[in-house]
Design a protein around this motif. Structure first.
Motif, short mmCIF file in Angstrom:
data_model
loop_
_atom_site.label_atom_id
_atom_site.label_comp_id
_atom_site.label_asym_id
_atom_site.label_seq_id
_atom_site.Cartn_x
_atom_site.Cartn_y
_atom_site.Cartn_z
N LEU A 117 27.03 45.03 35.18
CA LEU A 117 28.31 44.73 35.84
C LEU A 117 28.31 43.46 36.62
CD1 LEU A 117 29.22 48.41 37.33
CD2 LEU A 117 30.08 47.34 35.03
N ILE A 118 29.41 42.97 36.96
CA ILE A 118 29.46 41.71 38.04
C ILE A 118 30.01 42.28 39.35
CG2 ILE A 118 30.44 39.55 38.37
CD1 ILE A 118 28.44 39.79 36.21
N LEU A 119 29.08 42.00 40.41
CA LEU A 119 29.48 42.36 41.82
C LEU A 119 30.19 41.18 42.46
CD1 LEU A 119 29.61 44.16 44.59
CD2 LEU A 119 27.33 43.19 44.71
N ARG A 120 31.34 41.35 43.18
CA ARG A 120 31.86 40.22 43.86
C ARG A 120 31.75 40.55 45.22
NH1 ARG A 120 38.13 40.00 43.57
NH2 ARG A 120 38.05 41.58 45.02
N GLY A 121 31.29 39.40 45.95
CA GLY A 121 30.99 39.64 47.54
C GLY A 121 31.71 38.21 48.18
N THR A 122 31.75 38.43 49.57
CA THR A 122 32.38 37.26 50.36
C THR A 122 31.51 36.90 51.35
OG1 THR A 122 34.77 37.66 49.52
CG2 THR A 122 34.32 36.19 51.36
N VAL A 123 31.06 35.99 51.76
CA VAL A 123 30.28 35.53 52.70
C VAL A 123 30.69 33.99 53.31
CG1 VAL A 123 27.92 35.12 53.67
CG2 VAL A 123 28.19 36.88 51.97
N ASP A 124 31.01 34.11 54.57
CA ASP A 124 31.40 33.05 55.30
C ASP A 124 32.55 32.31 54.53
OD1 ASP A 124 29.54 33.31 57.18
OD2 ASP A 124 28.04 32.01 56.24
N ASP A 125 33.62 33.16 54.16
CA ASP A 125 34.69 32.76 53.32
C ASP A 125 34.19 32.33 52.03
OD1 ASP A 125 36.39 33.65 55.18
OD2 ASP A 125 36.15 31.74 56.68
N LEU A 126 33.03 32.42 51.42
CA LEU A 126 32.66 31.91 50.18
C LEU A 126 32.71 33.07 49.34
CD1 LEU A 126 31.83 29.42 48.41
CD2 LEU A 126 29.26 30.13 49.29
N THR A 169 17.12 34.33 51.88
CA THR A 169 18.24 33.34 51.94
C THR A 169 19.32 33.59 50.93
OG1 THR A 169 16.86 31.97 50.32
CG2 THR A 169 16.53 31.52 52.79
N GLY A 170 19.39 34.81 50.37
CA GLY A 170 20.73 35.01 49.66
C GLY A 170 21.84 35.31 49.89
N LEU A 171 22.99 34.77 49.56
CA LEU A 171 24.37 35.06 50.06
C LEU A 171 24.71 36.41 49.68
CD1 LEU A 171 26.33 31.71 49.42
CD2 LEU A 171 25.43 32.41 51.66
N MET A 172 24.51 36.70 48.47
CA MET A 172 24.65 38.17 48.18
C MET A 172 24.09 39.23 48.81
SD MET A 172 27.14 39.95 46.26
CE MET A 172 27.63 39.24 45.18
#
Length: 313
Positions: free
Chosen positions: A111-120, A147-150
């Protein structure tokens, strides 16, 4: 229509124009449709609607028999029911499904997970490890990087939060007794797609496929899902081996692991030894980092397996 009204109309259409995804919104796993494919589809729909000046064309959606059914194109919300920390940087997360419903994935699909970090907005691919027929939930194994955003997004999760997924994706479709033996070569969380495939074989009394699973980890403590792997190794057709890159003493390991563990890295010599001890002609499944996958693919070719005798997740 005067120029002012035409200008307002043009501005209204521009506000409805689909926004091109950022590179971070592509998970890089080669899924179809990609987020850029969806953008191109929506852009074509917008252009047709604009040309005909018919905004109703923008709201046309393909009908679905069940609005909560997974879709490769549309993200759906799932409630997080539990977050368990397995190691210092790896989590097992359980998501709730409505009632006794099933996720509907084939073993090994992701599956593909969607996340938002610092409006990205970011998207990453993960493979559920729960049984394909699990009712009311699914589980995902996720490793977090410093260092990963997700990773920052996942670390913020707690029970009761909501996460958004779309899918399924994946080009490997296992059929019972399709291969004489599966040689599963996994590094770290690359174990994830192997788990549902392995479980589907041992849960099926009619499936007599042999399995050799090789898990590559840094340390013994870092091996994921030890109870599950120990349980699976009791089946007549399953063998498990471990390659530990940061251990060097068998005496430090439990007795049950000592004859099934090698130190160092999975290299050409060890792979050829594993292939030679397979009980039937093997079909290899490989999953890990990009470097691991590339190296192992080369080892397999050198060991005599043709490109149609292995699959790279």
């Amino acid at each position: 229509m005067d120029q002012g009204e035409e200008g307002d109309e043009e501005e209204a259409w521009l506000q409805l124009r689909p926004v091109e995804p950022l590179p971070s919104q592509c998970c890089g796993s080669g899924c179809s449709p990609c987020v850029f494919d969806v953008y191109q589809r929506d852009l074509a729909r917008w252009e047709a609607a604009r040309a005909s000046k018919d905004r109703s064309l923008l709201s046309r959606e393909e009908t679905q028999s069940c609005p909560s059914k997974l879709s490769p194109e549309t993200f759906l919300a799932f409630l997080i029911s539990a977050v368990d920390r397995l190691t210092e940087d790896t989590y097992l997360v359980r998501f709730a499904l409505p009632g006794n419903s099933q996720l509907g994935l084939r073993p090994g699909q992701h599956l593909i997970l969607r996340g938002t970090v610092d409006d990205l907005e970011i998207q990453r691919a993960y493979t559920p490890i729960s049984p394909a027929n699990a009712e009311g939930y699914f589980e995902v194994l996720i490793k977090c990087y410093q260092t990963g955003l997700m990773s920052r997004y996942v670390k913020s999760w707690k029970a009761g939060d909501t996460a958004f997924w779309r899918g399924p994706f994946g080009g490997f479709f296992y059929k019972p007794n399709q291969y004489g033996e599966l040689l599963m070569l996994a590094a770290g969380t690359g174990l994830a797609p192997m788990v549902p495939i392995l479980r589907s074989i041992t849960d099926n009394a009619e499936d007599e496929t042999f399995i050799t699973l090789v898990g590559c980890f840094k340390t013994f403590e870092g091996i994921y899902l030890k109870p599950f792997l120990q349980e699976q190794a009791r089946f007549w057709n399953v063998r498990t081996f471990f390659v530990l890159s940061q251990e060097n003493s068998l005496e430090q390991l439990p007795w049950s692991y000592r004859d099934r563990t090698r130190f160092g890295r999975l290299d050409q010599d060890l792979l050829e030894e594993l292939v030679s001890t397979c009980r039937r002609k093997p079909f290899a499944l490989v999953c890990g980092s990009a470097e691991f996958t590339k190296d192992v693919a080369g080892y397999l070719l050198h060991a005599g397996l043709a490109e149609d005798s292995y699959f790279l997740f």
